[in-house]
Design a protein around this motif. Structure first.
Motif, PDB file in Angstrom:
ATOM      1  N   ARG A 110     -40.247  29.358 -39.659  1.00  0.00           N
ATOM      2  CA  ARG A 110     -40.491  29.556 -38.223  1.00  0.00           C
ATOM      3  C   ARG A 110     -41.976  29.457 -37.909  1.00  0.00           C
ATOM      4  O   ARG A 110     -42.382  28.799 -36.946  1.00  0.00           O
ATOM      5  CB  ARG A 110     -39.961  30.919 -37.783  1.00  0.00           C
ATOM      6  CG  ARG A 110     -40.189  31.211 -36.306  1.00  0.00           C
ATOM      7  CD  ARG A 110     -39.863  32.650 -35.972  1.00  0.00           C
ATOM      8  NE  ARG A 110     -40.190  32.959 -34.582  1.00  0.00           N
ATOM      9  CZ  ARG A 110     -40.262  34.194 -34.086  1.00  0.00           C
ATOM     10  NH1 ARG A 110     -40.026  35.235 -34.879  1.00  0.00           N
ATOM     11  NH2 ARG A 110     -40.587  34.396 -32.827  1.00  0.00           N
ATOM     12  N   LEU A 111     -42.821  30.102 -38.742  1.00  0.00           N
ATOM     13  CA  LEU A 111     -44.267  30.032 -38.529  1.00  0.00           C
ATOM     14  C   LEU A 111     -44.779  28.605 -38.687  1.00  0.00           C
ATOM     15  O   LEU A 111     -45.645  28.155 -37.934  1.00  0.00           O
ATOM     16  CB  LEU A 111     -44.990  30.962 -39.510  1.00  0.00           C
ATOM     17  CG  LEU A 111     -44.819  32.462 -39.295  1.00  0.00           C
ATOM     18  CD1 LEU A 111     -45.617  33.233 -40.343  1.00  0.00           C
ATOM     19  CD2 LEU A 111     -45.263  32.872 -37.887  1.00  0.00           C
ATOM     20  N   GLU A 112     -44.231  27.890 -39.653  1.00  0.00           N
ATOM     21  CA  GLU A 112     -44.638  26.500 -39.857  1.00  0.00           C
ATOM     22  C   GLU A 112     -44.264  25.646 -38.654  1.00  0.00           C
ATOM     23  O   GLU A 112     -44.994  24.732 -38.273  1.00  0.00           O
ATOM     24  CB  GLU A 112     -44.010  25.949 -41.139  1.00  0.00           C
ATOM     25  CG  GLU A 112     -44.623  26.530 -42.410  1.00  0.00           C
ATOM     26  CD  GLU A 112     -43.942  26.023 -43.668  1.00  0.00           C
ATOM     27  OE1 GLU A 112     -42.797  25.529 -43.572  1.00  0.00           O
ATOM     28  OE2 GLU A 112     -44.555  26.116 -44.746  1.00  0.00           O
ATOM     29  N   GLY A 113     -43.110  25.941 -38.058  1.00  0.00           N
ATOM     30  CA  GLY A 113     -42.696  25.209 -36.856  1.00  0.00           C
ATOM     31  C   GLY A 113     -43.648  25.452 -35.697  1.00  0.00           C
ATOM     32  O   GLY A 113     -44.001  24.518 -34.961  1.00  0.00           O
ATOM     33  N   LEU A 114     -44.074  26.706 -35.526  1.00  0.00           N
ATOM     34  CA  LEU A 114     -45.028  27.029 -34.461  1.00  0.00           C
ATOM     35  C   LEU A 114     -46.386  26.405 -34.755  1.00  0.00           C
ATOM     36  O   LEU A 114     -47.068  25.916 -33.843  1.00  0.00           O
ATOM     37  CB  LEU A 114     -45.165  28.553 -34.328  1.00  0.00           C
ATOM     38  CG  LEU A 114     -43.934  29.276 -33.776  1.00  0.00           C
ATOM     39  CD1 LEU A 114     -44.094  30.786 -33.909  1.00  0.00           C
ATOM     40  CD2 LEU A 114     -43.704  28.887 -32.314  1.00  0.00           C
ATOM     41  N   HIS A 115     -46.762  26.410 -36.026  1.00  0.00           N
ATOM     42  CA  HIS A 115     -48.039  25.790 -36.388  1.00  0.00           C
ATOM     43  C   HIS A 115     -48.000  24.286 -36.131  1.00  0.00           C
ATOM     44  O   HIS A 115     -49.006  23.693 -35.724  1.00  0.00           O
ATOM     45  CB  HIS A 115     -48.381  26.058 -37.848  1.00  0.00           C
ATOM     46  CG  HIS A 115     -49.671  25.452 -38.260  1.00  0.00           C
ATOM     47  ND1 HIS A 115     -50.904  26.010 -37.936  1.00  0.00           N
ATOM     48  CD2 HIS A 115     -49.953  24.294 -38.924  1.00  0.00           C
ATOM     49  CE1 HIS A 115     -51.865  25.238 -38.402  1.00  0.00           C
ATOM     50  NE2 HIS A 115     -51.319  24.194 -39.002  1.00  0.00           N
ATOM     51  N   ALA A 116     -46.843  23.672 -36.356  1.00  0.00           N
ATOM     52  CA  ALA A 116     -46.703  22.234 -36.090  1.00  0.00           C
ATOM     53  C   ALA A 116     -46.958  21.939 -34.612  1.00  0.00           C
ATOM     54  O   ALA A 116     -47.531  20.898 -34.264  1.00  0.00           O
ATOM     55  CB  ALA A 116     -45.306  21.760 -36.499  1.00  0.00           C
ATOM     56  N   LEU A 117     -46.548  22.861 -33.734  1.00  0.00           N
ATOM     57  CA  LEU A 117     -46.819  22.691 -32.303  1.00  0.00           C
ATOM     58  C   LEU A 117     -48.322  22.765 -32.028  1.00  0.00           C
ATOM     59  O   LEU A 117     -48.843  22.014 -31.202  1.00  0.00           O
ATOM     60  CB  LEU A 117     -46.092  23.772 -31.492  1.00  0.00           C
ATOM     61  CG  LEU A 117     -44.576  23.661 -31.407  1.00  0.00           C
ATOM     62  CD1 LEU A 117     -43.998  24.855 -30.638  1.00  0.00           C
ATOM     63  CD2 LEU A 117     -44.175  22.351 -30.713  1.00  0.00           C
ATOM     64  N   LEU A 118     -49.009  23.657 -32.727  1.00  0.00           N
ATOM     65  CA  LEU A 118     -50.463  23.759 -32.585  1.00  0.00           C
ATOM     66  C   LEU A 118     -51.124  22.444 -32.992  1.00  0.00           C
ATOM     67  O   LEU A 118     -52.034  21.949 -32.309  1.00  0.00           O
ATOM     68  CB  LEU A 118     -51.005  24.910 -33.430  1.00  0.00           C
ATOM     69  CG  LEU A 118     -50.619  26.323 -32.987  1.00  0.00           C
ATOM     70  CD1 LEU A 118     -51.060  27.342 -34.034  1.00  0.00           C
ATOM     71  CD2 LEU A 118     -51.230  26.657 -31.639  1.00  0.00           C
ATOM     72  N   GLU A 119     -50.677  21.874 -34.091  1.00  0.00           N
ATOM     73  CA  GLU A 119     -51.214  20.593 -34.558  1.00  0.00           C
ATOM     74  C   GLU A 119     -50.965  19.501 -33.518  1.00  0.00           C
ATOM     75  O   GLU A 119     -51.856  18.703 -33.198  1.00  0.00           O
ATOM     76  CB  GLU A 119     -50.559  20.207 -35.889  1.00  0.00           C
ATOM     77  CG  GLU A 119     -50.882  21.126 -37.058  1.00  0.00           C
ATOM     78  CD  GLU A 119     -52.224  20.793 -37.708  1.00  0.00           C
ATOM     79  OE1 GLU A 119     -52.894  19.836 -37.267  1.00  0.00           O
ATOM     80  OE2 GLU A 119     -52.592  21.503 -38.668  1.00  0.00           O
ATOM     81  N   LYS A 120     -49.760  19.493 -32.966  1.00  0.00           N
ATOM     82  CA  LYS A 120     -49.378  18.479 -31.981  1.00  0.00           C
ATOM     83  C   LYS A 120     -50.220  18.586 -30.713  1.00  0.00           C
ATOM     84  O   LYS A 120     -50.760  17.579 -30.222  1.00  0.00           O
ATOM     85  CB  LYS A 120     -47.891  18.633 -31.632  1.00  0.00           C
ATOM     86  CG  LYS A 120     -47.410  17.720 -30.514  1.00  0.00           C
ATOM     87  CD  LYS A 120     -45.948  18.002 -30.188  1.00  0.00           C
ATOM     88  CE  LYS A 120     -45.473  17.166 -29.002  1.00  0.00           C
ATOM     89  NZ  LYS A 120     -44.045  17.465 -28.662  1.00  0.00           N
ATOM     90  N   HIS A 121     -50.359  19.793 -30.179  1.00  0.00           N
ATOM     91  CA  HIS A 121     -51.088  19.973 -28.922  1.00  0.00           C
ATOM     92  C   HIS A 121     -52.590  19.760 -29.112  1.00  0.00           C
ATOM     93  O   HIS A 121     -53.276  19.272 -28.208  1.00  0.00           O
ATOM     94  CB  HIS A 121     -50.813  21.369 -28.356  1.00  0.00           C
ATOM     95  CG  HIS A 121     -49.370  21.602 -28.010  1.00  0.00           C
ATOM     96  ND1 HIS A 121     -48.573  20.629 -27.465  1.00  0.00           N
ATOM     97  CD2 HIS A 121     -48.582  22.707 -28.152  1.00  0.00           C
ATOM     98  CE1 HIS A 121     -47.354  21.105 -27.269  1.00  0.00           C
ATOM     99  NE2 HIS A 121     -47.334  22.360 -27.676  1.00  0.00           N
TER     100      HIS A 121
END
Length: 231
Positions: A110-121
């Motif tokens: 779950r944390l990795e998924g949220l971090h992926a959003l940070l990378e994307k944005h």
């Protein structure tokens, strides 16, 4: 049980929440005098539940009750920020420590998924969506820590920080810096290194304060230049 008393309690809580959201959105900016009579008329209520709601907000630090002068939306000073951010760094650092110890494989996913959003944005330069994903990441870490006392204090302090009109991502280069800091936090989680995650989170919060200080310093310098030109 007294039904009338239950309804009255629910009313002042609803009023408090409405005012809280108006303060957070800066519809009622810091320093604004709260016109109790106008609000009571606007909400179609008596001043009693309104005053009870203001007491709740005062206990949260969102409004300040001044004797013989009334109620004002709290103004956050540089000193306030200097005092609050080290506390936030300590508390959220502890959250990261406890979360790293308790996180299971699906929690890390779950944390990795949220971090992926940070990378994307961050790649898109979208500061607002990055900010939202950042908030969600921090909430997720706090939930994983599963420490209600930590969560309560952090939530109270974050309410006060919402009174600031800027966030650190407004500073040039801060978006990438924040992303790098989140990478360090995630590295601590992936390594199951609680102390590493704690330090990375602690440093991340203090870095945010430093960015805000630079923003306010720049605004002050720009304001001084404008005043000098006008003179």
């Amino acid at each position: 049980m007294n039904p009338a008393r239950i309804a009255q309690t629910a009313l002042y809580q609803e009023v408090a929440e409405r005012l809280r959201q108006r303060i957070f959105s800066h519809e009622l900016p810091p320093g604004t005098w709260i016109d109790e009579q106008a609000l009571a008329i606007d909400y179609g209520i008596s001043r009693t539940p309104l005053r009870e709601a203001l007491k709740v907000l005062a206990s949260e630090g969102l409004v300040t009750l001044k004797p013989r002068r009334g109620c004002y939306v709290t103004e956050i000073s540089e000193r306030d920020l200097d005092e609050i951010f080290p506390l936030m760094a300590m508390l959220e650092g502890r959250c990261a420590y406890e979360a790293a110890q308790k996180a299971k494989a699906d929690d890390l996913a779950r944390l990795e998924g949220l971090h992926a959003l940070l990378e994307k944005h961050a790649a898109a330069g979208d500061k607002e969506r990055f900010f939202e994903a950042n908030q969600e990441f921090h909430r997720a870490v706090q939930e994983l820590a599963d420490n209600r006392w930590l969560l309560q204090v952090i939530q109270d302090l974050r309410k006060v920080l919402k009174l600031t009109r800027l966030h650190s991502l407004s500073l040039e280069g801060r978006l990438q810096q924040s992303l790098d800091e989140h990478r360090a936090i995630m590295a601590g989680f992936k390594a199951r290194d609680a102390a590493r995650a704690e330090k990375a989170m602690h440093d991340h919060l203090l870095s945010g304060r430093e960015a805000l200080a630079r923003i306010y310093a720049k605004e002050a310098a720009d304001g001084a230049k404008s005043s000098a030109k006008a003179a």
